[in-house]
Structure formats: structure tokens, C-alpha cells
Design a protein around this motif. Structure first.
Motif, PDB file in Angstrom:
ATOM      1  N   LYS A 111      41.222  16.059  15.423  1.00 14.59           N
ATOM      2  CA  LYS A 111      42.310  15.410  15.883  1.00 14.59           C
ATOM      3  C   LYS A 111      42.879  14.122  15.212  1.00 14.59           C
ATOM      4  O   LYS A 111      43.929  13.919  14.724  1.00 14.59           O
ATOM      5  CB  LYS A 111      42.198  14.936  17.309  1.00 14.59           C
ATOM      6  N   ARG A 112      41.651  13.335  14.710  1.00 10.59           N
ATOM      7  CA  ARG A 112      42.200  12.446  13.677  1.00 10.59           C
ATOM      8  C   ARG A 112      42.783  12.800  12.406  1.00 10.59           C
ATOM      9  O   ARG A 112      43.579  12.131  11.862  1.00 10.59           O
ATOM     10  CB  ARG A 112      40.797  11.407  13.455  1.00 10.59           C
ATOM     11  N   GLU A 145      46.261  13.604  13.092  1.00 12.75           N
ATOM     12  CA  GLU A 145      47.081  12.226  13.423  1.00 12.75           C
ATOM     13  C   GLU A 145      47.531  11.469  12.311  1.00 12.75           C
ATOM     14  O   GLU A 145      48.542  10.985  12.040  1.00 12.75           O
ATOM     15  CB  GLU A 145      46.212  11.316  14.310  1.00 12.75           C
ATOM     16  N   ASP A 161      52.188  15.954  13.078  1.00  9.69           N
ATOM     17  CA  ASP A 161      52.698  15.696  14.259  1.00  9.69           C
ATOM     18  C   ASP A 161      51.850  16.150  15.349  1.00  9.69           C
ATOM     19  O   ASP A 161      52.001  17.662  15.557  1.00  9.69           O
ATOM     20  CB  ASP A 161      54.243  16.308  14.278  1.00  9.69           C
ATOM     21  N   THR A 162      51.164  15.679  15.934  1.00  7.62           N
ATOM     22  CA  THR A 162      50.343  15.923  17.024  1.00  7.62           C
ATOM     23  C   THR A 162      50.982  16.686  18.095  1.00  7.62           C
ATOM     24  O   THR A 162      50.475  17.444  18.708  1.00  7.62           O
ATOM     25  CB  THR A 162      49.309  14.757  17.344  1.00  7.62           C
ATOM     26  N   SER A 214      44.025   5.222   9.279  1.00  7.01           N
ATOM     27  CA  SER A 214      43.212   6.366   9.516  1.00  7.01           C
ATOM     28  C   SER A 214      41.668   6.068   9.678  1.00  7.01           C
ATOM     29  O   SER A 214      41.049   6.276  10.564  1.00  7.01           O
ATOM     30  CB  SER A 214      43.611   7.666   8.989  1.00  7.01           C
TER      31      SER A 214
END
Length: 319
Positions: free
Chosen positions: A47-48, A51, A55-56, A180
Motif C-alpha cells: 500500500k505504501r 501511495e 492513485d490509491t 514516502s
């Protein structure tokens, strides 16, 4: 020499998209190293990564969970995700195709060949052994394009506009990379040698870091290096200074009034000056988030200024 707006805009975005594609490849490659250093679960790590680039919201519309296979496809080869690596290369190629007469034919041949190779790659090929080999090929292909441009493009308005796009994109991507990574270890004052080395390698800065005598391999020291080091080509300081200098090279060439160009130059100079006032001890992990957010805001202002004074706003994918 004067230049039509559409030509100038295409040149600027060739610089941005080629730099963005290379930064995507570098960021994805380093995350394969970083996940080995992280205690987070697989879903959290992927998920990171999503991100950092994609575009999550769009991802979550199409996938139930953050799995390696789905995330890598989404960020590299997905033609429906406008900021994927393949789409960035496609956008660069499309802009180059529009203005082929403005640049040496060798550049078109390199970009077109690279795009056709990337378009033919299958996800299983990327994941089969290790994605490192795939991302290395991507970096080499884009470096071949940039190296050829450096070697054969006349230093006229076309060159300066591509470089302006490239350095603005580079500055923003370094800021996003550090944001990030900071989210990955939000509470850590120190990080492992492997973690910080992976971060440096992602921007090709490990050898430069050592040569400059910066021996403390901490996340804080690496962040200072990537933000403030004036002599390293992938630092924010270097990129903003280069962006400003290329803008100044347009004086007397750009098909815009002097006052419009000078406004953008002054804004770039303000950003560079604010960075120049920062001392190494002023940049710590405690205030890194606020510094990076301000830099990201400044980069966006510079991009908006280029749109307002030079191009037609909203025609390209800005991030």
C-alpha cells in the motif's frame, strides 16, 4: 528564435515524463530492498508503494487488497492508470512524436524502440526471478535517451525547455521519495545500514555520499544530503538551481514577454534561496515533514507558473 506554445509544451513534458518514468523505476526498485528491512505486513508495504506513485482510490476500486502482483502491474504496465511507468513513457513518446522535426531523429528512434519494448513486457517476466533486472533495464533505456540528448541536441530553446521539465520533475520526485520513506519509519531516529543504503542507491548516490566524507549512515544524514547537497545532481538543491538556470537561458529566446518569464525566474530564485538558507543542523527528523511539505508546495507553484505563463493548464498528468 520564437516557438509555438504547443511545441514548447511538448518539449517541457518530454523532460518531465522521461524523468518521472526513471524515478518510478528507481522508487519501485528501492522498495524491494526496503520491504526486507521493514517489519510491516505485506499488505502495508505494498500500500505504501502504491501511495508513493499511484492513485490509491483507483486501485481500491479495482482490487480488494494490496498484493504484490496487482500493485506492480498497476504501477508499471497498467495502461488505464495514467501515472504508471508505461503511461509515462507513452506520454513522452506521444509528445516527441508531435514535434519530431524539432529534435534529432536518433532521439525518436531511441524513445520509440524503448516504448515498444516496454509495451511488450508481460507481468510474469517482471516477477519471474527478481524485478531488479527489469527496473535496471528501464533505467538503462531512459539513461540512453538522456545521454544521447546531452551528446547531440543543440543548446537552443528546445534543449532548455526539456531540461526545465526534467529538473522540475526531479526536484518533486526526490521530495516525494523522502516523504514516502519518512512514512515508512515515522518514529525512528535511526535506521539500519541496509535501509539507508537502499535509499541512497535508489538515486545513485551511495558513492557520492562516501566521497563527500558523509560517513554517518543515518536517515537524517541521508535526507540532508538529498535535500541540501549542492554538488549532487539528484538533490533538491541542485535540481532547483538547474531549473532556475535553464529558465534564465530562455531570456531573449522564449516566445513570451520578458515580464512573464521573469516572474517564473523570481519564483524559482525564491525557492532556491529558501533552500540555501537552510543549514544541515536545521534539517532534522523532527522538522523533516514540514520542510518536505513546503518544498512540495513550492514545486507545485513552479509547475503552475509554467502552465500559467507558458502553456495551456490542465492538459497533462501533473503527478
Amino acid at each position: 528564435m520564437s516557438m509555438l506554445e504547443r511545441i514548447a509544451e511538448s518539449l517541457f513534458w518530454i523532460g518531465r515524463y522521461t524523468e518521472r518514468a526513471e524515478n518510478h523505476a528507481r522508487l519501485l526498485d528501492v522498495y524491494y530492498h526496503l520491504r526486507e528491512e521493514s517489519d510491516a505486513s505485506g499488505d502495508t508495504v505494498w500500500k505504501r508503494i502504491a501511495e508513493a506513485i499511484g492513485d490509491t482510490a483507483l486501485y481500491e476500486e479495482r482490487h480488494e487488497a494490496y498484493r504484490e502482483r496487482d500493485v506492480i502491474h498497476f504501477l508499471t504496465l497498467d495502461t488505464a492508470q495514467g501515472n504508471s511507468l508505461l503511461c509515462c513513457v507513452s506520454h513522452a513518446r506521444d509528445n516527441l512524436k508531435k514535434i519530431r522535426e524539432q529534435l534529432p531523429a536518433e532521439l525518436w528512434n531511441l524513445m520509440n524502440g524503448f516504448y515498444l519494448w516496454l509495451k511488450s513486457v508481460k507481468l510474469d517476466e517482471v516477477l519471474q526471478d527478481s524485478p531488479h533486472g527489469f527496473f535496471q533495464k528501464v533505467k538503462e533505456g531512459l539513461a540512453a535517451f538522456q545521454g544521447t540528448a546531452v551528446s547531440i541536441v543543440v543548446r537552443d530553446e528546445s534543449w532548455h525547455l526539456m531540461e526545465i521539465g526534467r529538473y522540475l520533475e526531479r526536484s518533486e520526485n526526490i521530495v516525494r521519495l523522502l516523504q514516502s520513506v519518512r512514512r515508512t519509519l515515522p518514529d525512528s531516529k535511526e535506521s539500519s545500514y541496509g535501509y539507508t543504503m537502499a535509499l541512497l542507491k535508489s538515486v545513485g548516490g551511495a558513492e557520492a555520499f562516501r566521497r563527500l566524507g558523509l560517513v554517518e549512515m543515518s536517515l537524517e544524514e541521508v535526507c540532508r544530503f538529498l535535500v541540501l547537497q549542492e554538488t549532487f545532481p539528484r538533490s533538491v538543491q541542485f535540481a532547483i538551481a538547474s531549473f532556475e538556470n535553464r529558465l534564465k537561458s530562455l531570456r531573449g529566446q522564449a516566445d513570451k514577454s520578458g515580464s512573464e518569464l521573469e516572474r517564473v525566474i523570481r519564483l524559482a530564485g525564491k525557492t532556491r534561496s529558501e533552500l540555501g538558507w537552510l543549514e544541515r543542523h536545521d534539517l532534522t527528523l523532527d522538522n523533516l515533514d514540514s520542510v518536505l511539505q513546503q518544498l512540495l508546495s513550492s514545486n507545485r507553484q513552479l509547475g503552475d507558473a509554467m502552465d500559467k505563463y507558458f502553456f495551456s493548464p490542465g492538459r497533462e498528468v501533473t503527478a
